[in-house]
Design a protein around this motif. Structure first.
Motif, PDB file in Angstrom:
ATOM      1  N   SER A   1       0.955  -1.392  -0.163  1.00 38.59           N
ATOM      2  CA  SER A   1       0.217  -0.544  -0.080  1.00 38.59           C
ATOM      3  C   SER A   1       0.522   1.372   0.086  1.00 38.59           C
ATOM      4  CB  SER A   1      -0.892  -0.160   1.193  1.00 38.59           C
ATOM      5  OG  SER A   1      -1.705  -0.665   1.199  1.00 38.59           O
ATOM      6  N   ALA A   2       2.131   1.088  -0.846  1.00 35.00           N
ATOM      7  CA  ALA A   2       2.419   2.463  -0.950  1.00 35.00           C
ATOM      8  C   ALA A   2       2.498   3.328  -2.205  1.00 35.00           C
ATOM      9  CB  ALA A   2       4.019   1.909  -1.255  1.00 35.00           C
ATOM     10  N   GLY A   3       1.665   3.229  -2.704  1.00 37.17           N
ATOM     11  CA  GLY A   3       1.331   3.625  -4.135  1.00 37.17           C
ATOM     12  C   GLY A   3       1.721   3.905  -5.506  1.00 37.17           C
ATOM     13  N   LYS A   4       2.318   1.987  -5.179  1.00 37.95           N
ATOM     14  CA  LYS A   4       3.404   1.542  -6.433  1.00 37.95           C
ATOM     15  C   LYS A   4       2.234   0.688  -7.769  1.00 37.95           C
ATOM     16  CE  LYS A   4       3.354  -2.805  -4.559  1.00 37.95           C
ATOM     17  NZ  LYS A   4       3.224  -2.404  -3.116  1.00 37.95           N
ATOM     18  N   SER A   5       0.968   0.712  -7.699  1.00 34.87           N
ATOM     19  CA  SER A   5       0.706   0.468  -8.629  1.00 34.87           C
ATOM     20  C   SER A   5       0.089   2.366  -9.214  1.00 34.87           C
ATOM     21  CB  SER A   5      -1.023   0.296  -8.514  1.00 34.87           C
ATOM     22  OG  SER A   5      -0.440  -1.159  -8.009  1.00 34.87           O
ATOM     23  N   THR A   6      -0.015   3.279  -8.411  1.00 34.83           N
ATOM     24  CA  THR A   6      -0.307   4.850  -8.273  1.00 34.83           C
ATOM     25  C   THR A   6       0.844   5.088  -9.705  1.00 34.83           C
ATOM     26  OG1 THR A   6      -1.795   5.025  -7.137  1.00 34.83           O
ATOM     27  CG2 THR A   6      -0.076   7.228  -8.322  1.00 34.83           C
ATOM     28  N   ARG A   7       2.442   4.299  -9.314  1.00 37.09           N
ATOM     29  CA  ARG A   7       3.768   5.482  -9.950  1.00 37.09           C
ATOM     30  C   ARG A   7       3.514   4.448 -11.292  1.00 37.09           C
ATOM     31  NH1 ARG A   7       4.791  10.043  -7.737  1.00 37.09           N
ATOM     32  NH2 ARG A   7       4.682  10.061  -5.252  1.00 37.09           N
TER      33      ARG A   7
END
Length: 304
Positions: free
Chosen positions: A11-17
């Motif tokens: 949930s660190a925002g990987k998919s957003t990046r």
């Protein structure tokens, strides 16, 4: 053409990046000034493979490194990655990729395909990740126990090791990605040759051991017959097979059969390993009578 490995806390925002990186790369590939090969940009992720977050769940009261479902899930991801890697594609692997040994395995697979590589570390503070994980509305939330376990076990990428390099870190506070640097790494970076350990092993023919034994035994027999009649030494021509002959230079002394047989055993022992285990020296191992006879004659000339 290239492999992009994404790594970061749950949930660190990987998919957003990943979405930002994919959009940037597609934009550069579609630009009028781009004159390189036609490439596609594809994303491989746990979601694409329908791997639920529960595969990372730890067993109750069990402290092994992996849960029973995580290893097969990681294997499925690696297999899909190998299947999708190609020279006309930039493949982005969007997953936790938190184990350095697994990232090394991915790196070796990319090198074997002669692809460029880079690693993107999506950085977010644990407290931020906890908050984002709790507030997720997409049904892809990690359980509290699993989340804490993954945070504890996470092995951070390092630019000091070759399988994580080049490494690009993106903080959760950053609004932009280092698109230009990632583009240069994927289009201009050095394509490293395959690791010797990952090369497929070239096996010897099934009759190689028989040919080795028969050829060396025949040379020893003929050489002893030639040497027993004279102790003056000099060059002796030995017929290995029909139309194949080799030269052996004998020393000016008596040569015993026991000495020749001892050297034969040494030569055969040296080459047995290459026959039974194979050799990565593709194109260099020739198990014909002519090649074996030539190598054995050189070996005898050096050791007699």
């Amino acid at each position: 053409m290239a492999l992009v490995t994404i790594s970061g806390y749950p949930s660190a925002g990987k998919s957003t990046r990943v979405a930002q990186i994919q959009a940037y790369l597609q934009q550069r590939l579609a630009a009028e000034d781009y004159a390189g090969p036609k490439l596609s940009v594809e994303v491989l992720s746990d979601d694409v493979l329908n791997l639920e977050r529960s595969v990372y769940n730890v067993l109750s009261g069990h402290r092994s490194e992996d849960s029973r479902s995580e290893k097969p899930a990681r294997g499925a991801l690696f297999t899909a990655m190998q299947r999708q890697m190609s020279t006309d594609k930039i493949l982005i692997v969007d997953s936790l990729n938190y184990i350095k040994g697994f990232r090394y395995q991915m790196y070796c697979a990319a090198r074997e395909m002669k692809l460029r590589v880079c690693t993107v570390h999506v950085v977010a503070a644990p407290d931020v990740c906890r908050e984002w994980n709790t507030n997720r509305k997409d049904g892809r939330t990690y359980s509290t126990e699993t989340f804490e376990n993954l945070i504890m076990r996470y092995e951070e990428p390092s630019s000091m090791v070759r399988w994580d390099s080049p490494l690009f870190s993106i903080l959760w506070l950053d609004t932009e990605i280092p698109g230009e640097q990632i583009w240069d790494a994927l289009t201009k970076g050095v394509v490293k040759p395959p690791n010797g350990a990952s090369l497929s092993v070239a096996k010897a023919p099934t009759d190689a051991l028989h040919t080795l034994e028969q050829t060396t035994a025949g040379i020893v027999s003929q050489l002893f017959s030639e040497a027993s009649g004279s102790s003056s030494g000099g060059k002796v021509v030995i017929a290995v097979s029909e139309g194949v002959k080799v030269d052996v230079t004998l020393p000016p002394r008596n040569i015993t059969l026991a000495e020749l047989q001892r050297l034969k055993r040494q030569f055969v022992t040296i080459h047995k390993k290459a026959i039974t285990l194979g050799s990565t020296e593709k194109g260099r191992m020739d198990w014909s009578e002519e090649s074996i006879g030539s190598k054995f004659s050189t070996f005898l000339g050096e050791h007699l």
